[in-house]
Enzyme design. Structure first.
Site, PDB file in Angstrom:
ATOM      1  N   GLY A  67     -21.662 -25.153  39.204  1.00  0.00           N
ATOM      2  CA  GLY A  67     -21.462 -25.864  40.469  1.00  0.00           C
ATOM      3  C   GLY A  67     -22.675 -25.790  41.380  1.00  0.00           C
ATOM      4  N   GLY A  68     -22.430 -25.366  42.626  1.00  0.00           N
ATOM      5  CA  GLY A  68     -23.512 -25.274  43.611  1.00  0.00           C
ATOM      6  C   GLY A  68     -24.616 -24.338  43.156  1.00  0.00           C
ATOM      7  N   GLY A  97     -51.580 -49.925  30.492  1.00  0.00           N
ATOM      8  CA  GLY A  97     -50.926 -49.388  31.681  1.00  0.00           C
ATOM      9  C   GLY A  97     -50.974 -47.873  31.708  1.00  0.00           C
ATOM     10  N   ALA A  98     -50.885 -47.259  30.531  1.00  0.00           N
ATOM     11  CA  ALA A  98     -50.891 -45.798  30.484  1.00  0.00           C
ATOM     12  C   ALA A  98     -52.230 -45.255  30.978  1.00  0.00           C
ATOM     13  CB  ALA A  98     -50.599 -45.326  29.065  1.00  0.00           C
TER      14      ALA A  98
HETATM   15  C1  HXC Z   1     -14.257 -16.923  42.693  1.00  0.00           C
HETATM   16  C2  HXC Z   1     -15.029 -16.344  40.636  1.00  0.00           C
HETATM   17  C3  HXC Z   1     -15.676 -17.585  40.511  1.00  0.00           C
HETATM   18  C4  HXC Z   1     -15.563 -18.521  41.587  1.00  0.00           C
HETATM   19  C5  HXC Z   1     -16.068 -16.440  38.725  1.00  0.00           C
HETATM   20  N1  HXC Z   1     -15.299 -15.684  39.519  1.00  0.00           N
HETATM   21  N2  HXC Z   1     -16.304 -17.622  39.311  1.00  0.00           N
HETATM   22  N3  HXC Z   1     -14.335 -16.014  41.728  1.00  0.00           N
HETATM   23  N4  HXC Z   1     -14.851 -18.133  42.655  1.00  0.00           N
HETATM   24  N5  HXC Z   1     -16.159 -19.702  41.548  1.00  0.00           N
HETATM   25  C6  HXC Z   1     -14.834 -14.325  39.261  1.00  0.00           C
HETATM   26  C7  HXC Z   1     -13.781 -14.249  38.170  1.00  0.00           C
HETATM   27  O1  HXC Z   1     -12.491 -14.455  38.716  1.00  0.00           O
HETATM   28  C8  HXC Z   1     -13.956 -12.810  37.702  1.00  0.00           C
HETATM   29  O2  HXC Z   1     -13.332 -11.955  38.638  1.00  0.00           O
HETATM   30  C9  HXC Z   1     -15.450 -12.590  37.824  1.00  0.00           C
HETATM   31  O3  HXC Z   1     -15.903 -13.565  38.748  1.00  0.00           O
HETATM   32  C10 HXC Z   1     -16.187 -12.768  36.521  1.00  0.00           C
HETATM   33  O4  HXC Z   1     -15.823 -14.039  35.973  1.00  0.00           O
HETATM   34  P1  HXC Z   1     -15.468 -14.225  34.426  1.00  0.00           P
HETATM   35  O5  HXC Z   1     -14.847 -15.561  34.284  1.00  0.00           O
HETATM   36  O6  HXC Z   1     -14.703 -13.039  33.957  1.00  0.00           O
HETATM   37  O7  HXC Z   1     -16.920 -14.187  33.770  1.00  0.00           O
HETATM   38  P2  HXC Z   1     -17.482 -15.049  32.574  1.00  0.00           P
HETATM   39  O8  HXC Z   1     -16.525 -15.057  31.438  1.00  0.00           O
HETATM   40  O9  HXC Z   1     -18.847 -14.495  32.322  1.00  0.00           O
HETATM   41  O10 HXC Z   1     -17.597 -16.549  33.088  1.00  0.00           O
HETATM   42  C11 HXC Z   1     -18.442 -16.845  34.182  1.00  0.00           C
HETATM   43  C12 HXC Z   1     -18.214 -18.315  34.624  1.00  0.00           C
HETATM   44  C13 HXC Z   1     -16.698 -18.549  34.870  1.00  0.00           C
HETATM   45  C14 HXC Z   1     -18.710 -19.262  33.532  1.00  0.00           C
HETATM   46  C15 HXC Z   1     -19.062 -18.536  35.875  1.00  0.00           C
HETATM   47  O11 HXC Z   1     -16.196 -17.479  35.701  1.00  0.00           O
HETATM   48  C16 HXC Z   1     -16.414 -19.852  35.518  1.00  0.00           C
HETATM   49  O12 HXC Z   1     -16.341 -20.864  34.853  1.00  0.00           O
HETATM   50  N6  HXC Z   1     -16.172 -19.800  36.851  1.00  0.00           N
HETATM   51  C17 HXC Z   1     -15.841 -21.025  37.600  1.00  0.00           C
HETATM   52  C18 HXC Z   1     -17.034 -21.919  37.716  1.00  0.00           C
HETATM   53  C19 HXC Z   1     -16.789 -23.077  38.641  1.00  0.00           C
HETATM   54  O13 HXC Z   1     -16.211 -24.095  38.205  1.00  0.00           O
HETATM   55  N7  HXC Z   1     -17.122 -22.878  39.953  1.00  0.00           N
HETATM   56  C20 HXC Z   1     -16.826 -23.805  41.019  1.00  0.00           C
HETATM   57  C21 HXC Z   1     -17.964 -24.779  41.072  1.00  0.00           C
HETATM   58  S1  HXC Z   1     -17.783 -25.974  42.320  1.00  0.00           S
HETATM   59  P3  HXC Z   1     -12.728 -10.521  38.235  1.00  0.00           P
HETATM   60  O14 HXC Z   1     -12.041 -10.071  39.476  1.00  0.00           O
HETATM   61  O15 HXC Z   1     -11.840 -10.749  37.078  1.00  0.00           O
HETATM   62  O16 HXC Z   1     -13.924  -9.688  37.895  1.00  0.00           O
HETATM   63  C22 HXC Z   1     -19.043 -25.677  43.348  1.00  0.00           C
HETATM   64  C23 HXC Z   1     -19.130 -26.681  44.452  1.00  0.00           C
HETATM   65  C24 HXC Z   1     -20.511 -26.863  44.957  1.00  0.00           C
HETATM   66  O17 HXC Z   1     -19.777 -24.780  43.204  1.00  0.00           O
HETATM   67  C25 HXC Z   1     -20.897 -28.286  45.116  1.00  0.00           C
HETATM   68  C26 HXC Z   1     -21.813 -28.785  44.032  1.00  0.00           C
HETATM   69  C27 HXC Z   1     -22.447 -30.109  44.301  1.00  0.00           C
END
Ligand code: HXC
Length: 517
Positions: A172-173, A407-408
């Site tokens: 994401g961000g 052109g290149a």
């Molecule tokens: C809150 C989060 C989190 C999130 C991970 N965690 N991502 N908590 N918000 N976005 C937490 C998990 O709950 C977990 O907590 C710990 O971090 C570790 O995560 P795991 O999943 O166990 O680790 P891993 O298997 O290594 O996977 C990492 C990951 C996955 C690939 C990043 O966690 C994931 O897919 N997270 C979501 C990604 C996502 O879609 N984010 C939102 C993006 S939108 P515990 O307590 O169990 O340790 C965004 C908007 C911005 O960013 C705008 C963009 C233009």
């Protein structure tokens, strides 16, 4: 003694310890087990020993609207400033042990504070990213917080260098902010970049894919072009960041630091006189020329695995940082295609923004023909490089070593788009197109009508080659400032950089141009 002051000191120590502990020992051990350093260990390795000064260690996160998440002390990111080779930089390092390094409101405010300071005082900002993106439990506040970071990334662009290092799974961000910055580093096998991770991909598209295949360092350095540098582990990656900083000025008002590598400016390399093969269709490695002319044979290549038909990177000549753009005849004969144009265009714009002189080494047979490139938008992608070189006001020098067609040729920092000094080697061939293509167009009827078309074709090609496959016509017109001996290239370039040192280039007054993005 149990005084109020001593109790306050104890509280301070306790709070600091709690913040520094991050997500705790167990989670730290997990990071170590999978080959990652912790956020604090990374800062220690990135910066000069003992130079780190931390801000906001006591800043408290707001906690989640779902009510199941407490406010973390320090909120999962370490921020502050320190030095690299004695030069100040600002830094933030996300701590995956705290809610997966996800970005909440307080976390973002800490990052924004160091970004604002970096711009205010004119020092680079380095982000060590290890984050699951917007913290889900903070909802719209987390999204708003990312917006504040994106806004600052854009405002800082072209003002201070912004470097991003991806050191874990980033989503994401946590990938959009780095992609706005100037350079993205990735660690092999432990860092990933994706807009959405494999589990979301599976839910939405029913496709099973590993993190590595979706957005690993290999994918982003060789296929997508998102990453500029990769390293096998955290330690070497942080070392590469320090190396890149050594080539860059701290901001857009300064020049890059001079570093004397004790390589004589007048060193000649007789082997270069024999670099170009007799057969114009034979390839050679442009790296031989690059490493020969640069101080100490030191070159930091950018996006080495992506669009390898063009080489971009930083080196020094006479101690001064230069940005080098060179066609690579050993890959796709050095043609310009969409990816090469995008890669070099962005590099040229970085150099121009930060007062780094540009040198083009030209051996380009043309733009890549064919429906794949045309339908993929080579016209608009090629225009990016044309725009970038034409717009650049830093000292600009070209050396045409062999082919410079059509052109290149124009796009590759030619005299006609106002490069400052343009040299050619005696082996240069400057024309609208290569001999075969040209002869087949202008003598088509004659060749078709001939009893022996092959012989006529060869005769016409020889004639064309004698007229155009040399630098002399261009030199007669003044389009080439001098035809130089290859062995003298380093010396001639360094002298030219010296004479262009005082160049002041300003375009017309306007809000900004409209580069074909
Ligand atoms: C809150 C989060 C989190 C999130 C991970 N965690 N991502 N908590 N918000 N976005 C937490 C998990 O709950 C977990 O907590 C710990 O971090 C570790 O995560 P795991 O999943 O166990 O680790 P891993 O298997 O290594 O996977 C990492 C990951 C996955 C690939 C990043 O966690 C994931 O897919 N997270 C979501 C990604 C996502 O879609 N984010 C939102 C993006 S939108 P515990 O307590 O169990 O340790 C965004 C908007 C911005 O960013 C705008 C963009 C233009």
């Amino acid at each position: 003694m149990d005084t109020q002051y001593n109790r306050t000191l104890e509280t301070l120590e306790k709070l600091r310890a709690e913040s520094i502990a991050g997500g705790g020992e167990t989670k730290r051990d997990v990071q170590h087990r999978i080959g990652k350093l912790t956020a604090r260990e990374r800062i220690d390795l990135l910066l000069d020993d003992g130079s780190f000064e931390e801000f906001d260690v006591l800043k408290l996160g707001r906690g989640g609207a779902l009510g199941d998440v407490k406010g973390y002390l320090g909120d999962g990111v370490i921020t502050g400033h320190g030095t690299i080779d004695g030069r100040e930089v600002f830094v933030f390092s996300q701590d995956f042990t705290v809610a997966g390094g996800s970005l909440g409101e307080a976390h973002a405010q800490k990052i924004c504070k160091v970004m604002d300071m970096a711009v205010k005082v004119g020092n680079p900002i380095i982000g060590l990213n290890d984050s699951g993106g917007a913290r889900i439990q903070e909802g719209v506040d987390a999204l708003a917080a990312y917006g504040e970071i994106f806004h600052r990334n854009v405002r800082a662009s072209g003002v201070v260098p912004q470097l991003s290092c991806i050191m874990g799974p980033c989503a994401g961000g946590a990938v959009y902010s780095p992609s706005i910055t100037d350079f993205v580093f990735m660690v092999q096998q432990s860092s990933y970049m994706f807009v959405t991770g494999p589990s979301v991909v599976k839910t939405v598209t029913h496709q099973e894919i590993t993190s590595e295949d979706l957005g690993g360092a290999q994918v982003h350095s060789n296929v997508s072009g998102v990453a500029h540098f990769t390293a096998p582990n955290d330690v070497l990656c942080l070392r590469e960041i320090r190396r890149l900083i050594s080539y860059l000025p701290s901001n857009n008002r300064q020049r890059a630091p001079i570093l004397d590598l004790r390589d004589p400016p007048d060193r000649i390399d007789p082997a270069l006189d024999f670099l170009i093969p007799d057969n114009p269709n034979q390839t050679y490695d442009m790296n031989v020329l690059i490493y020969s002319i640069l101080d100490g044979a030191e070159f930091m290549e950018v996006q080495a695995g992506f669009a390898r038909n063009i080489i971009c990177g930083f080196g020094r000549m006479g101690g001064q940082t230069i940005g080098l753009v060179a066609n690579q005849p050993a890959v796709l004969a050095g043609v310009l295609d969409s990816n090469a144009s995008f890669k070099a265009g962005r590099f040229v714009r970085f150099c121009d923004a930060f007062n780094i002189p540009l040198i083009a080494l030209v051996d380009v047979p043309g733009f890549m023909p064919g429906p794949d490139q045309e339908h993929g938008g080579i016209i608009r992608h090629g225009a990016k490089l044309l725009y970038a070189f034409t717009e650049a006001t830093v000292p600009r020098i070209s050396v045409i070593v062999r082919k410079a067609y059509g052109g290149a040729y124009l796009v590759m920092n030619s005299k006609h788009i106002h490069c400052d000094v343009n040299y050619a080697w005696p082996t240069a061939e400057i024309a609208v197109m290569g001999p075969k293509g040209a002869v087949e167009v202008i003598y088509r009827k004659e060749i078709q009508a001939a009893q022996d078309p092959e012989t006529v074709l060869n005769e016409k090609m020889t004639q064309y080659r004698q007229t155009f496959a040399n630098p002399f016509l261009a030199a007669q017109r003044g389009y080439v400032d001098d035809v130089i001996f290859p062995r003298d290239t380093r010396h001639r370039l360094i002298r030219t950089l010296q004479v262009l040192d005082g160049k002041e280039g300003k375009g017309p007054s306007r809000k900004h141009g409209n580069i074909p993005l």
